[in-house]
Scaffold this active site. Sequence first.
Site, PDB file in Angstrom:
ATOM      1  N   LYS A 281       7.226   7.146   4.896  1.00  0.00           N
ATOM      2  CA  LYS A 281       6.555   7.727   3.729  1.00  0.00           C
ATOM      3  C   LYS A 281       5.188   7.090   3.492  1.00  0.00           C
ATOM      4  O   LYS A 281       4.175   7.788   3.341  1.00  0.00           O
ATOM      5  CB  LYS A 281       7.432   7.545   2.492  1.00  0.00           C
ATOM      6  CG  LYS A 281       6.737   7.820   1.145  1.00  0.00           C
ATOM      7  CD  LYS A 281       7.675   7.514  -0.010  1.00  0.00           C
ATOM      8  CE  LYS A 281       6.988   7.743  -1.363  1.00  0.00           C
ATOM      9  NZ  LYS A 281       6.144   6.607  -1.750  1.00  0.00           N
ATOM     10  N   ASN A 282       5.144   5.764   3.431  1.00  0.00           N
ATOM     11  CA  ASN A 282       3.901   5.092   3.069  1.00  0.00           C
ATOM     12  C   ASN A 282       2.822   5.270   4.130  1.00  0.00           C
ATOM     13  O   ASN A 282       1.632   5.336   3.813  1.00  0.00           O
ATOM     14  CB  ASN A 282       4.160   3.607   2.803  1.00  0.00           C
ATOM     15  CG  ASN A 282       4.980   3.393   1.543  1.00  0.00           C
ATOM     16  OD1 ASN A 282       4.987   4.244   0.655  1.00  0.00           O
ATOM     17  ND2 ASN A 282       5.699   2.281   1.463  1.00  0.00           N
TER      18      ASN A 282
ATOM     19  N   ARG B 242       1.017   8.772  -6.566  1.00  0.00           N
ATOM     20  CA  ARG B 242       0.239   7.548  -6.355  1.00  0.00           C
ATOM     21  C   ARG B 242      -0.631   7.654  -5.094  1.00  0.00           C
ATOM     22  O   ARG B 242      -1.740   7.115  -5.040  1.00  0.00           O
ATOM     23  CB  ARG B 242       1.197   6.356  -6.230  1.00  0.00           C
ATOM     24  CG  ARG B 242       0.504   5.002  -6.137  1.00  0.00           C
ATOM     25  CD  ARG B 242      -0.035   4.569  -7.464  1.00  0.00           C
ATOM     26  NE  ARG B 242      -0.839   3.358  -7.361  1.00  0.00           N
ATOM     27  CZ  ARG B 242      -1.469   2.805  -8.385  1.00  0.00           C
ATOM     28  NH1 ARG B 242      -1.372   3.343  -9.581  1.00  0.00           N
ATOM     29  NH2 ARG B 242      -2.184   1.718  -8.239  1.00  0.00           N
TER      30      ARG B 242
ATOM     31  N   ASP C 227       5.805   5.582  -9.182  1.00  0.00           N
ATOM     32  CA  ASP C 227       6.936   4.921  -9.820  1.00  0.00           C
ATOM     33  C   ASP C 227       6.511   4.151 -11.061  1.00  0.00           C
ATOM     34  O   ASP C 227       5.431   3.564 -11.111  1.00  0.00           O
ATOM     35  CB  ASP C 227       7.599   3.934  -8.848  1.00  0.00           C
ATOM     36  CG  ASP C 227       8.439   4.637  -7.801  1.00  0.00           C
ATOM     37  OD1 ASP C 227       8.947   5.723  -8.108  1.00  0.00           O
ATOM     38  OD2 ASP C 227       8.581   4.090  -6.698  1.00  0.00           O
TER      39      ASP C 227
ATOM     40  N   ASP D 264      10.083  -2.917  -1.520  1.00  0.00           N
ATOM     41  CA  ASP D 264      10.858  -1.685  -1.646  1.00  0.00           C
ATOM     42  C   ASP D 264      12.318  -1.854  -1.232  1.00  0.00           C
ATOM     43  O   ASP D 264      13.137  -0.969  -1.481  1.00  0.00           O
ATOM     44  CB  ASP D 264      10.227  -0.570  -0.795  1.00  0.00           C
ATOM     45  CG  ASP D 264       8.987   0.026  -1.450  1.00  0.00           C
ATOM     46  OD1 ASP D 264       8.718  -0.317  -2.618  1.00  0.00           O
ATOM     47  OD2 ASP D 264       8.282   0.809  -0.793  1.00  0.00           O
TER      48      ASP D 264
ATOM     49  N   MET E 262       6.510  -9.026  -6.855  1.00  0.00           N
ATOM     50  CA  MET E 262       5.320  -8.189  -6.742  1.00  0.00           C
ATOM     51  C   MET E 262       5.236  -7.071  -7.782  1.00  0.00           C
ATOM     52  O   MET E 262       4.158  -6.554  -8.049  1.00  0.00           O
ATOM     53  CB  MET E 262       5.225  -7.614  -5.332  1.00  0.00           C
ATOM     54  CG  MET E 262       5.015  -8.695  -4.278  1.00  0.00           C
ATOM     55  SD  MET E 262       4.985  -8.078  -2.582  1.00  0.00           S
ATOM     56  CE  MET E 262       3.468  -7.115  -2.579  1.00  0.00           C
TER      57      MET E 262
END
Length: 439
Positions: A25-26, A100, A124, A322, A344
Amino acid sequence: MSKSASFLVEGNAQLSGSIRPQGAKNEALQVICAVLLTAEKVSISNVPNIRDVVRLIELLQGLGVAVEKVSDNRYTFKAENIDLDYLQTQEFVQKASSIRGSVMIMGPLLARFGKAVLPKPGGDKIGRRRMDTHLNGLQYLNVDYRYVREEHIFLLETEGLKGNFILMEEISVTGTANVLMAASMAKGVTTIYNAACEPYLQQLAKMLNSMGARITGLGSNRLVVEGVDQLYGTGHRCLPDMIEIGSFIGLAAMTKSAITIEQARVDMLGNILPTFERFGIQLEIQGDDIHVPAQDIYEIQNFIDGSVLNVYDSPWPGFPPDLMSILLVVATQARGSVLIHQKMFESRLFFVDKLIDMGAQIILCDPHRATVIGLERKSQLKGIEMTSPDIRAGVSLLIAALSAKGNSRIHQIHQIDRGYERIDERLNALGANIQRIEQ
């Protein structure tokens, strides 16, 4: 995929078989934004068919990018005719603010057209996620910006990007990606120090180099970019999603199931596998596959001096944030105790009240730390009704529900759909019983 949909999950799941992780995804969000850097065709494969990626593609189509869906997970993009007027429309503001990943269109638009507009982006609800790193990095490249408070938008422009030495104020993946894409077409040489070095950033840099960029230092925290006048078309394949891989390892452990994760790119997983092994989870590497055997008891290791293990997230190659919620759920049925320290992000642990309601023994010390006392399978979690607060917590609750006694209902599963492709169908193929209830 309705926002009001729910999962009805049958507990005591016993799963078996093989599963292949979706594309990352990222990474997909980064490389899809990068297509704006060229007027030529770019082909990207292993793209996950998930909400956030689909929304970003729709945003680019609104900008005038010609998109062809070649198959479920392969697209071609041609950003030849970009409509900059679209940036001023309410539709753009609405779509860009919903994800985002939209933040990463700034660098490419500035590189090619000298201007960009960005609404305050969504994503998120996991605490403050500042824009400063992006904007300050772009400022070093000769970008001016102002924030229009009434409209909640950033207006950016440049008379020409110029290379510079940039010390990133924090190790931001998306911030590094934005600056890297802009610097690839800036005049002169840019050095990005304290850069993020995640595999996804390495993939972005490799793609940019294949388009004609000149980037060195891949995989390190010091990237050197020699700007070029033009970038060209290319083909690119996304890595498998490391967060899905970690989720499947946690699922196998919690449900005492034997699962093989296929084509996992083990060489790109960093600290993920050793951290799960410290929880006593057996992992068998078979070529590029990971086999997780059925395991009744797994025991969390202590530190060498005998003190309780403390696991925390950190920038790559540290353990990814994550996956912290997955580790926390896995710890609930382990033998032993662990301190989970989510450094984080400040609101990622606020789902533990649901696990406590299910019977887990967790002490939430503060917004960043939780102590988990493993139940060692002596007391099974029980199914309850709950709501998914974000992508990763949602999947963690799904894993807990599959391992629990009785049925659970998880609301707001659009959060899970944002990051996991057809997760109910794919887990049902392994023997789970997850029903999607549209309301």
